[in-house]
Design an enzyme around this catalytic site. Structure first.
Site, short mmCIF file in Angstrom:
data_model
loop_
_atom_site.label_atom_id
_atom_site.label_comp_id
_atom_site.label_asym_id
_atom_site.label_seq_id
_atom_site.Cartn_x
_atom_site.Cartn_y
_atom_site.Cartn_z
N LYS A 1 0.84 -1.21 0.00
CA LYS A 1 0.00 0.00 0.00
C LYS A 1 0.87 1.26 0.00
O LYS A 1 0.61 2.21 -0.73
CB LYS A 1 -0.94 -0.02 1.22
CG LYS A 1 -2.04 -1.05 1.08
CD LYS A 1 -2.83 -1.27 2.37
CE LYS A 1 -3.80 -2.43 2.14
NZ LYS A 1 -4.50 -2.87 3.35
N GLN B 1 -4.62 -2.03 9.47
CA GLN B 1 -4.47 -3.32 8.79
C GLN B 1 -5.02 -4.44 9.68
O GLN B 1 -4.67 -4.55 10.85
CB GLN B 1 -2.97 -3.56 8.48
CG GLN B 1 -2.70 -4.80 7.68
CD GLN B 1 -3.33 -4.75 6.28
OE1 GLN B 1 -3.23 -3.75 5.58
NE2 GLN B 1 -4.02 -5.82 5.91
N ASP C 1 -11.19 2.69 4.10
CA ASP C 1 -11.58 1.28 3.93
C ASP C 1 -13.11 1.15 3.80
O ASP C 1 -13.60 0.12 3.34
CB ASP C 1 -11.14 0.47 5.16
CG ASP C 1 -9.94 -0.42 4.86
OD1 ASP C 1 -9.71 -0.73 3.68
OD2 ASP C 1 -9.25 -0.81 5.82
#
Ligand SMILES: NC(=O)c1ccc[n+]([C@@H]2O[C@H](COP(=O)([O-])OP(=O)(O)OC[C@H]3O[C@@H](n4cnc5c(N)ncnc54)[C@H](OP(=O)(O)O)[C@@H]3O)[C@@H](O)[C@H]2O)c1
Length: 295
Positions: free
Chosen positions: A54, A98, A121
């Site tokens: 990422k 994460q 997200d």
């Protein structure tokens, strides 16, 4: 012999990255530097790899990224405190934690602690609610948004089509159902969502103009479950033992690729289908968050 055309996620992701890069450039000209904070707890090698990927992609499109690493034994409160710092920081536009998290930290509490306007997200209940209500001011979760972007890129129209989704998770199946059910060119589908308690799964699948497999069961979808001419999207990632390979295993999806290739009209390869889209949409959400703040 008939062979499905491939829905190349790498090509679509590259096009999304290109657009993101141009939007970043425009923001920079206005004096805004889009920026994202990635949180990682513990030393899980897969999580380390995902965050590194990422970071790399963010750098490539010109988004500044910062990685906050907490020890595996970190208390939930410690993570929440660090998240709050980023929520308050006007120079941070996107915040991501994460997953998976160590056992002492509750994922749902963490998701709710991220400012919804920085929740790239799209897992915060406010963003999940906006998605269901068809309110575009939220952030759609990245994997479902990536699947819709693939359809858009290849001109595949879901309006009026029978869509069958295998899997009802909060990160793939349910939000994808909401997106495809929504009003507008990118939705307007008739959506069926199947799960582990569903009956007559092969029959449901055979009706599908669009079949999306997101259940995490290796090669679950076999050729006879696919309607000839269908669009088939394989989200799953599983590892199967394969002694002929150096690592002793190979990655497969939820769809039996060679069988699907003979029946479907369109098919995502796996890897190289949905996978690359997830990060592309994450960075698109980040630049969107920065644009909204700058507006
Ligand atoms: N490429 C990417 O970027 C990406 C992103 C996200 C996920 N993935 C992959 O996609 C897969 C799904 O991920 P997820 O997070 O959505 O998984 P998940 O949370 O484990 O959900 C799996 C879903 O599949 C259903 N299911 C399991 N076995 C089934 C069966 N035999 N018949 C019918 N339904 C069944 C489950 O039903 P119940 O609800 O009844 O348990 C559940 O709804 C995984 O392989 C994951 O690694 C890939």
């Amino acid at each position: 012999m008939h062979q499905a055309k491939l829905l190349d996620g790498r090509v679509v992701a590259a096009a999304v990255h290109e657009r993101t890069r141009a939007r970043v450039e425009k923001l920079r000209q206005q004096g805004v530097e889009p920026s994202v904070a990635f949180f990682r707890v513990g030393e899980d090698p897969a999580s380390e790899l995902y965050v590194r990927m990422k970071e790399k992609r963010a750098r490539e499109v010109g988004i500044r990224s910062e990685v906050v690493v907490l020890p595996a034994a970190a208390a939930e409160q410690e993570l929440l405190g660090r998240l709050e710092e980023k929520n308050r920081d006007p120079g941070t536009h996107g915040v991501l934690v994460q997953m998976p998290l160590p056992r002492q930290i509750r994922a749902e509490v963490v998701c709710q602690a991220i400012d919804p306007s920085k929740d790239i997200d799209g897992f915060h209940p406010v963003n999940a609610g906006k998605l269901l209500l068809g309110d575009p001011s939220g952030f759609p979760p990245c994997t479902p948004a990536g699947i819709c972007a693939i359809f858009r890129h290849y001109g595949l129209v879901t309006a009026g089509a029978e869509v069958v989704i295998l899997g009802r998770s909060n990160i793939v199946g349910k939000p994808l159902a909401a997106l495809l059910l929504g009003k507008g060119a990118q939705g307007d589908a008739t959506v069926t969502v199947l799960h582990s308690q569903s009956r007559h799964i092969p029959e449901h699948c055979r009706r599908a103009d669009f079949l999306i497999a997101a259940l995490g069961k290796a090669e679950f979808v076999r050729g006879p479950m696919i309607k000839p001419g269908a669009v088939v999207v394989d989200v799953g990632v599983s590892r199967l033992p394969d002694p002929s390979l150096p690592g002793g295993s190979r990655i497969v999806g939820d769809v039996h690729f060679s069988e699907a290739l003979r029946t479907a009209a369109w098919l995502t390869p796996n890897p190289g289908g949905v996978g690359p889209m997830t990060i592309a949409m994450l960075l698109a959400n980040t630049v969107e968050a920065a644009e909204r703040l700058a507006a």
